[in-house]
Design an enzyme around this catalytic site. Structure first.
Site, mmCIF file in Angstrom:
data_model
loop_
_atom_site.group_PDB
_atom_site.id
_atom_site.type_symbol
_atom_site.label_atom_id
_atom_site.label_comp_id
_atom_site.label_asym_id
_atom_site.label_seq_id
_atom_site.Cartn_x
_atom_site.Cartn_y
_atom_site.Cartn_z
ATOM 1 N N TYR A 171 -27.409 -55.131 -3.574
ATOM 2 C CA TYR A 171 -27.065 -55.031 -5.004
ATOM 3 C C TYR A 171 -25.734 -55.708 -5.298
ATOM 4 O O TYR A 171 -25.638 -56.587 -6.161
ATOM 5 C CB TYR A 171 -27.026 -53.558 -5.448
ATOM 6 N N LYS A 220 -24.733 -59.106 -7.523
ATOM 7 C CA LYS A 220 -23.807 -59.063 -8.664
ATOM 8 C C LYS A 220 -22.644 -60.037 -8.423
ATOM 9 O O LYS A 220 -22.205 -60.736 -9.339
ATOM 10 C CB LYS A 220 -23.283 -57.644 -8.899
ATOM 11 N N ASP A 228 -17.341 -53.172 -10.111
ATOM 12 C CA ASP A 228 -16.239 -53.194 -9.137
ATOM 13 C C ASP A 228 -16.748 -53.357 -7.705
ATOM 14 O O ASP A 228 -15.983 -53.680 -6.797
ATOM 15 C CB ASP A 228 -15.392 -51.916 -9.252
ATOM 16 N N GLU A 229 -18.060 -53.147 -7.508
ATOM 17 C CA GLU A 229 -18.600 -53.196 -6.141
ATOM 18 C C GLU A 229 -18.534 -54.588 -5.531
ATOM 19 O O GLU A 229 -18.689 -54.739 -4.317
ATOM 20 C CB GLU A 229 -20.046 -52.712 -6.127
#
Ligand code: NAD
Ligand code: TDX
Length: 342
Positions: free
Chosen positions: A158, A162, A132-133
């Site tokens: 990060y 993603k 969800d980030e």
């Protein structure tokens, strides 16, 4: 509503990348428990985060390959022998990505590129595991939650890598007709999670008589889901998800970090205020919250861990019972945090 539930595909052999990591290892256990006809091949580079001991009880029932997802020759051999790839392998820790982003770009971006080229060459189905980030963060009082149509707005190295990997998957679907699905899940907790992560770090601190450490004021909110619920959702998407689609995975588990630490202290029989505040994470995302209604309504999925307190108590018990699994990682992890002043 499209009824995709009847279109269950037959999976005989699945390649699980990152299967020695936290969620991947739990996925292997879940698959062997619930899908006895499926044979499992694990590909894992055994980085600091990979732990073969997480698969010890099932070693004889799987094929384990020690290797890197950027190794295209190895990928050709493995992907060509499977009819599904579930791609968990990643560098996964935000704090590490702030210290050294390089392996995040290599594994999360170039590694996913290599996986995509392999599934394209062999015409194999892919399920890409994401977070969800990629959507950035929400204010504490924002009535919105993340959904599949939320624009990407990643904050950390990060989450940016993603997000990049998700966009590569979307492009390979559209440009090359690769058969792939993506899921974006919220924060997981449960057995076999590395002690660098928030919940295992605090649990193992408590076991060691060290006070839990909250970044900043501890107001940041995460949307917790038990790892088994994440993995049952992944299988629901593999079984009935529409190719090319993204599915949010979440279990309506919003908690602020302070509340999690207080609950852990209570479960450990200690005063609820026996924790310390430490320096905050740079660029710290304030809140994640997931709207998983597409997954629930299209694929008839529901979580089984509906009470966070019970799931957390079971996780605390697991770490108490499995000290031999986490103890070798603890000192090095805490030394790294000490260097960061956290
Ligand atoms: P983890 O760090 O525990 O495990 C990652 C695994 O990947 C390790 O076994 C590691 O050895 C392996 N790996 C790393 N680089 C590799 C490479 N180049 N080649 C082969 N293997 C490699 O991570 P996790 O928490 O289990 O996360 C798994 C996936 O789920 C990741 O893609 C992550 O982005 C995603 N995710 C995690 C969470 C969470 O709360 N942990 C939430 C949503 C999504
Ligand atoms: O000691 C700590 N104290 C603390 O307050 C640690 C390690 C963390 N925190 C805070 C930071 C976050 O607000 O707890 C929250 C959770 O931290 P992490 O466990 O590092 O997770 P997070 O950064 O939210 O990212 C996780 O969820 C999404 C996973 O690590 C990612 O892989 C996943 O994509």
């Amino acid at each position: 509503m499209r009824d995709c539930r009847r279109r269950r595909v037959t999976i005989l052999r699945v390649l699980v990348t990152g299967g020695a990591g936290f969620i991947g290892a739990n996925f292997v256990h879940w698959t062997l428990r619930h899908r006895p006809g499926v044979s499992v091949v694990v590909l894992d580079a055994l980085t600091y985060a990979g732990n073969r001991a997480s698969l010890a009880s099932v070693e004889t029932g799987i094929e384990f390959v020690h290797g890197d997802i950027t190794d295209t020759v190895l990928l050709d051999r493995l992907v060509g022998s499977c009819d599904l790839v579930v791609h968990f392998a990643a560098e996964s820790h935000n704090d590490n990505s702030l210290h050294d982003p390089s392996p995040f770009v290599t594994t999360n971006v170039l590694g996913t590129f290599a996986i995509l080229e392999a599934v394209r060459r062999h015409g194999v189905r892919l399920h890409h595991i994401s977070t969800d980030e990629v959507y950035g963060d929400l204010e504490l009082d924002d009535p919105e939650r993340f959904r599949e149509s939320t624009p990407y707005n990643p904050s950390s190295p990060y989450s940016a890598t993603k997000a990049s990997s998700d966009l590569l998957v979307r492009a390979w679907v559209r440009s090359f007709g690769v058969t792939a699905t993506i899921s974006n899940c919220s924060n997981n907790y449960g057995p076999y999670q590395h002690v660098e992560k928030f919940i295992p770090r605090q649990i193992t601190n408590l076991i060691d008589g060290i006070r839990p450490k909250l970044y900043g004021k501890g107001e940041n909110v995460r949307d917790w889901i038990h790892v088994d619920d994440h993995n049952s959702a992944v299988w629901a998407i593999v079984d009935g998800g529409r190719p090319g689609e993204t599915y949010m995975i979440g279990a309506d588990g919003e908690q602020d970090n302070k509340g999690v630490v207080e609950l852990l202290l209570e479960l450990a029989g200690q005063p609820r205020d026996a924790y310390d505040h430490v320096s905050d994470r740079p660029g710290h995302d304030m809140r994640y919250a997931i709207d998983a209604s597409k997954l629930r309504s299209e694929l008839d999925w529901a979580p089984t861990y509906t009470t966070f307190r019970d799931g957390l108590a079971a996780t605390l018990a697991w770490y108490r019972d499995n000290e031999a699994w986490w103890r070798p990682q603890k000192d090095l992890t805490e030394r790294k945090y000490a260097e960061l002043g956290r």
